[in-house]
Scaffold this active site. Structure first.
Site, short mmCIF file in Angstrom:
data_model
loop_
_atom_site.label_atom_id
_atom_site.label_comp_id
_atom_site.label_asym_id
_atom_site.label_seq_id
_atom_site.Cartn_x
_atom_site.Cartn_y
_atom_site.Cartn_z
N ASP A 175 0.85 -1.19 0.00
CA ASP A 175 0.00 0.00 0.00
C ASP A 175 0.89 1.24 0.00
OD1 ASP A 175 -3.14 0.85 1.08
OD2 ASP A 175 -1.49 2.29 1.36
N GLU A 219 -4.66 2.34 -4.38
CA GLU A 219 -3.19 2.38 -4.35
C GLU A 219 -2.65 1.16 -3.63
OE1 GLU A 219 -4.51 2.73 -1.20
OE2 GLU A 219 -2.82 3.96 -0.49
#
Ligand code: GH3
Ligand code: MG
Ligand code: MG
Ligand code: MG
Ligand code: MG
Length: 301
Positions: A175, A219
């Site tokens: 992440d 993301e």
């Protein structure tokens, strides 16, 4: 990613070598032609060569065409090959039963060259359109990595395989750190470009056989690491963090690193009966959360 579809392969399965010779002559301009004189040999060849099209004789010694077709439909490795039955039984009932069995078409004997060629041409065209759609359906639109749908399917398959062979399966959830801030400061377009760069370095980093990188959403990325040890996982996680930081993409954060970093949650297990793929993802997510809590730009197993 899979390479662009190479040339077409057509497999002829027929117990009569004269028919094989005749059919080969008719279709040889449309692709590489392989043949087998029994259902069993044909199935084996199909598994190895993944033909786009199988021209399948109905009346054969041993396993007949319907039985061969049934095996093809049930085998995930073969299912994407389209079957055209070739048969002398040209009644409407025979034609209907061929189509109902899952064949895409039916070619009557005696063979007419122009008809055979037209049907084969049409189905090769459809097969190539289907293959293109299939690839799109598995791909993330922004980064070109595999998407979550594909990843989840592969994870389930690998999970079952690792449970069968009692091998350790590893998962890395990645992440991007403080990415909201990045977007807020630099805008979504640069945000997208940043995700493309991170994705590229993940793709490059997943080169061992069976390793698979995907965009899991937003993301967040995920890498599947087959048959891996905890030690190797830790090395991989740290390497990944360094690699993403080394991209040197400027980041507006004043407190943390002045370039884009990511946190990595790692999890590995030898699956046993009570374990599930979703539970494994959850465990990796917990490790990711721990990496965030511990200050980001690091991996946690
Ligand atoms: P943390 O370090 O805790 O992960 O903080 P964060 O800011 O990265 O986490 P958060 O989940 O709050 O924000 C994620 C951001 O990612 C918000 C969202 O706008 C952005 N994002 C998600 N998908 C995309 C995308 O496809 N393109 C762009 N540019 N931004 C995206
Ligand atoms: Mg026959
Ligand atoms: Mg996130
Ligand atoms: Mg984030
Ligand atoms: Mg967050």
């Amino acid at each position: 990613m899979k390479a662009v579809a190479p040339g077409n392969t057509i497999l002829i399965i027929d117990d009569n070598t004269d028919t094989i010779r005749l059919l080969s002559t008719m279709v040889r301009d449309q692709g590489r032609v392989l043949f087998a004189t029994s259902g069993a040999a044909g199935l084996e060849l199909a598994r190895l060569q993944r033909p786009q099209l199988i021209l399948l004789d109905v009346e054969m010694q041993g396993m007949d065409g319907f039985a061969v077709n049934e095996r093809i439909r049930q085998d995930p490795a073969l299912r994407s090959s389209a079957v055209i039955f070739v048969t002398a039984q040209s009644s409407p009932e025979a034609e209907i039963s061929c189509l109902d069995a899952g064949a895409v078409d039916f070619i009557p004997k005696p063979l007419n060259a122009a008809v055979v060629q037209a049907r084969v041409r049409t189905h090769l065209r459809l097969q190539s359109a289907l293959a293109a759609l299939d690839e799109l359906a598995n791909q993330d639109g922004l980064t070109g990595l595999y998407n979550r749908r594909y990843f989840d399917r592969q994870l389930a398959a690998e999970f079952a395989r690792h449970r069968r062979h009692q091998l350790p399966l590893g998962l890395a959830l990645i992440d991007v750190d403080d990415f909201k801030l990045f977007n807020d400061r630099y805008g979504h377009q640069r945000g997208d470009a940043c995700l493309e760069e991170v994705a590229e370095s993940l793709r490059d980093g997943a080169r061992r056989p069976g390793e698979l990188a995907a965009r899991y959403g937003g993301e967040e990325f995920v890498v599947l690491l087959p048959n891996t040890t905890p030690d190797a996982m830790v090395r991989y996680g740290d390497w990944l963090c360094r690699r993403i930081a080394a991209l040197g993409i400027p980041h507006p954060s004043a407190s943390a690193a002045p370039h884009v970093t990511a946190s990595v949650g790692l999890y590995a297990l030898i699956p046993s009966d009570g374990d599930t793929a979703p539970a494994m993802l959850h465990a990796a997510d917990m490790a990711l959360y721990a990496a965030k809590r511990a200050g980001r730009n690091r991996s946690v197993l």
